[in-house]
Enzyme design. Structure first.
Site, PDB file in Angstrom:
ATOM      1  N   ASP A  92       0.793  -1.230   0.000  1.00  0.00           N
ATOM      2  CA  ASP A  92       0.000   0.000   0.000  1.00  0.00           C
ATOM      3  C   ASP A  92       0.830   1.288   0.000  1.00  0.00           C
ATOM      4  O   ASP A  92       0.345   2.325   0.435  1.00  0.00           O
ATOM      5  CB  ASP A  92      -0.952  -0.008   1.208  1.00  0.00           C
ATOM      6  CG  ASP A  92      -2.084   1.001   1.059  1.00  0.00           C
ATOM      7  OD1 ASP A  92      -2.416   1.356  -0.079  1.00  0.00           O
ATOM      8  OD2 ASP A  92      -2.626   1.440   2.094  1.00  0.00           O
TER       9      ASP A  92
ATOM     10  N   CYS B 265     -21.536 -10.810  -5.924  1.00  0.00           N
ATOM     11  CA  CYS B 265     -22.406  -9.803  -5.299  1.00  0.00           C
ATOM     12  C   CYS B 265     -23.874 -10.048  -5.638  1.00  0.00           C
ATOM     13  O   CYS B 265     -24.767  -9.656  -4.880  1.00  0.00           O
ATOM     14  CB  CYS B 265     -21.999  -8.401  -5.742  1.00  0.00           C
ATOM     15  SG  CYS B 265     -20.469  -7.794  -4.986  1.00  0.00           S
TER      16      CYS B 265
ATOM     17  N   CYS C 146     -27.528  -8.080  -4.691  1.00  0.00           N
ATOM     18  CA  CYS C 146     -27.413  -7.329  -3.436  1.00  0.00           C
ATOM     19  C   CYS C 146     -26.933  -5.905  -3.692  1.00  0.00           C
ATOM     20  O   CYS C 146     -25.985  -5.670  -4.439  1.00  0.00           O
ATOM     21  CB  CYS C 146     -26.446  -8.039  -2.501  1.00  0.00           C
ATOM     22  SG  CYS C 146     -26.190  -7.197  -0.927  1.00  0.00           S
TER      23      CYS C 146
ATOM     24  N   CYS D 169     -24.601  -2.371   0.252  1.00  0.00           N
ATOM     25  CA  CYS D 169     -23.530  -1.387   0.426  1.00  0.00           C
ATOM     26  C   CYS D 169     -23.884  -0.056  -0.214  1.00  0.00           C
ATOM     27  O   CYS D 169     -23.604   1.017   0.339  1.00  0.00           O
ATOM     28  CB  CYS D 169     -22.219  -1.921  -0.140  1.00  0.00           C
ATOM     29  SG  CYS D 169     -22.269  -2.370  -1.898  1.00  0.00           S
TER      30      CYS D 169
ATOM     31  N   CYS E  86     -24.781   3.791   2.288  1.00  0.00           N
ATOM     32  CA  CYS E  86     -23.872   4.928   2.364  1.00  0.00           C
ATOM     33  C   CYS E  86     -24.621   6.219   2.700  1.00  0.00           C
ATOM     34  O   CYS E  86     -25.494   6.644   1.942  1.00  0.00           O
ATOM     35  CB  CYS E  86     -23.124   5.087   1.039  1.00  0.00           C
ATOM     36  SG  CYS E  86     -21.942   6.471   1.077  1.00  0.00           S
TER      37      CYS E  86
ATOM     38  N   CYS F  22     -16.842  10.356  -0.281  1.00  0.00           N
ATOM     39  CA  CYS F  22     -16.475   9.215   0.554  1.00  0.00           C
ATOM     40  C   CYS F  22     -15.958   9.677   1.920  1.00  0.00           C
ATOM     41  O   CYS F  22     -15.027  10.482   2.005  1.00  0.00           O
ATOM     42  CB  CYS F  22     -15.412   8.374  -0.155  1.00  0.00           C
ATOM     43  SG  CYS F  22     -14.836   6.961   0.810  1.00  0.00           S
TER      44      CYS F  22
ATOM     45  N   CYS G  31     -14.084   4.745   7.366  1.00  0.00           N
ATOM     46  CA  CYS G  31     -15.512   4.422   7.415  1.00  0.00           C
ATOM     47  C   CYS G  31     -15.684   2.988   6.939  1.00  0.00           C
ATOM     48  O   CYS G  31     -15.115   2.591   5.924  1.00  0.00           O
ATOM     49  CB  CYS G  31     -16.314   5.374   6.526  1.00  0.00           C
ATOM     50  SG  CYS G  31     -18.074   4.975   6.432  1.00  0.00           S
TER      51      CYS G  31
ATOM     52  N   CYS H 160     -20.103   0.581   4.326  1.00  0.00           N
ATOM     53  CA  CYS H 160     -20.414  -0.274   3.177  1.00  0.00           C
ATOM     54  C   CYS H 160     -19.883  -1.692   3.368  1.00  0.00           C
ATOM     55  O   CYS H 160     -20.293  -2.613   2.649  1.00  0.00           O
ATOM     56  CB  CYS H 160     -19.892   0.339   1.878  1.00  0.00           C
ATOM     57  SG  CYS H 160     -18.086   0.448   1.769  1.00  0.00           S
TER      58      CYS H 160
ATOM     59  N   CYS I 221     -22.294  -5.691   4.361  1.00  0.00           N
ATOM     60  CA  CYS I 221     -22.043  -6.714   3.344  1.00  0.00           C
ATOM     61  C   CYS I 221     -22.275  -8.111   3.919  1.00  0.00           C
ATOM     62  O   CYS I 221     -21.642  -8.498   4.911  1.00  0.00           O
ATOM     63  CB  CYS I 221     -20.615  -6.597   2.823  1.00  0.00           C
ATOM     64  SG  CYS I 221     -20.178  -7.872   1.610  1.00  0.00           S
TER      65      CYS I 221
END
Length: 327
Positions: A131, A185, A188, A191, A195, A211, A239, A242, A246
């Site tokens: 990262d 997914c 669904c 998410c 938000c 965001c 945060c 979302c 799930c």
């Protein structure tokens, strides 16, 4: 039965705490056109490291980052805690609850690289990234079969959900690529509907400016914009909304990594955060991922969180939550 070289490497990675492991090609990244479209829409915002041209080129072509790379080992480490409830009304993203993942994930990947050099190929060279380099981590992980990219743009694993740290080992040896994982997914939209700032204009597309994670972590030069005030639901750093809704995270395995154990700062409320001085900040946040965020930004976020706690709850969306039906 003799294990293949690839299976031996993946097995060793799991012995070192990895949740999922896969191998991607060192060819140009498949999702690169999506990155260009994301940049064209201005989603880099103040993350100038995302739009700087030489870094963009390296994200597209791994060989421009390290010319000797032949294969990319993509590894995920779950950080799903045993107890996921927030100890305080001031909420921190769960990725940051424990030790700095940049440090301990890299340490584990360096151990894996050493094992490869000792047991697979002594001539193998490698580079480890967690990262901090211009790498399209989620895209490469998807190509490597580590998971799929969900409608909330997070990488999701069937067994481990989306609470995942990602890291890569660029290797100078050629390995067999892993099979992709299909998108599970389904219909669904939990998410997208959950938000509070409507950051998802459509499935698989996040508007950075809206965001909460971006505004509380990456946008360190500016305060939270007026249109988001009273809609951040007391998140002071990151945060998880979302991800919390799930279904794949509801059934995901709990992480066994000792480094993810929550530090004392997760119990601080907004007032306590705003009262911290430099010494107090170092006491609570030194050695964590939030050390780079800085005291000033955290206190600004905490002030907004405190304001949120005094304001009327956001009026619920008139859009009904559609049934969660992952497949």
């Amino acid at each position: 039965m003799t294990l293949s070289t690839e299976d031996r490497i993946c097995a060793q990675a799991k012995l070192l705490g990895a949740s999922t492991v896969g191998i991607a090609s060192a060819e140009p990244v498949e999702d690169f056109p999506r990155l260009l479209e994301w940049l064209r829409k201005g989603n880099a915002q103040n993350m100038h490291y995302m739009s700087e041209i030489t870094r963009v080129e390296k994200r597209c072509e791994p060989k421009k980052l390290w010319p000797e790379v032949e294969s990319i080992l993509c590894v995920s480490f779950s950080y799903k805690p045993l107890k996921g409830a927030h100890p305080s009304k001031a909420k921190f993203g769960r990725y940051a609850w424990g030790e700095d993942y940049h440090v301990f994930v890299k340490k584990r990947l360096l151990q894996l690289l050493t094992w490869i050099q000792e047991h697979i190929d002594p001539e193998c060279k490698g580079r480890v990234f967690v990262d901090t380099a211009p790498v399209l981590e989620r895209s490469l992980a998807r190509q490597a079969g580590v998971g799929w990219i969900g409608k909330n743009t997070c990488l999701i694993s069937q067994g481990h959900g989306s609470y995942l740290y990602l890291g890569e080992i660029f290797l100078s040896i050629k390995l067999r690529e892993s099979q992709h994982v299909s998108d599970h997914c389904g219909s669904c939209t939990a998410c997208l509907d959950a938000c509070p700032t409507d950051a998802f204009e459509k499935p698989y597309e996040l508007t950075t400016e809206k965001c909460i994670s971006y505004q509380t972590l990456e946008n360190r030069r500016e305060s939270i914009p007026d249109f988001m005030k009273h809609h951040t639901e007391q998140w002071v750093a990151g945060c998880d909304i979302c991800q919390e809704v799930c279904p794949w995270n509801h059934k995901a395995l709990v992480s066994q990594l000792p480094e993810i154990q929550a530090k004392d700062f997760v119990s601080l409320d907004s007032k306590q955060l705003m009262a911290l001085d430099a010494q107090g900040f170092n006491h609570y946040f030194s050695g964590t991922s939030l050390e780079r965020t800085g005291l000033s930004k955290l206190q600004d976020n905490a002030a907004h969180a405190a304001s949120d706690s005094r304001s009327e709850p956001k009026k619920k969306s008139t859009v009904k939550r559609r049934a969660s039906k992952p497949i």
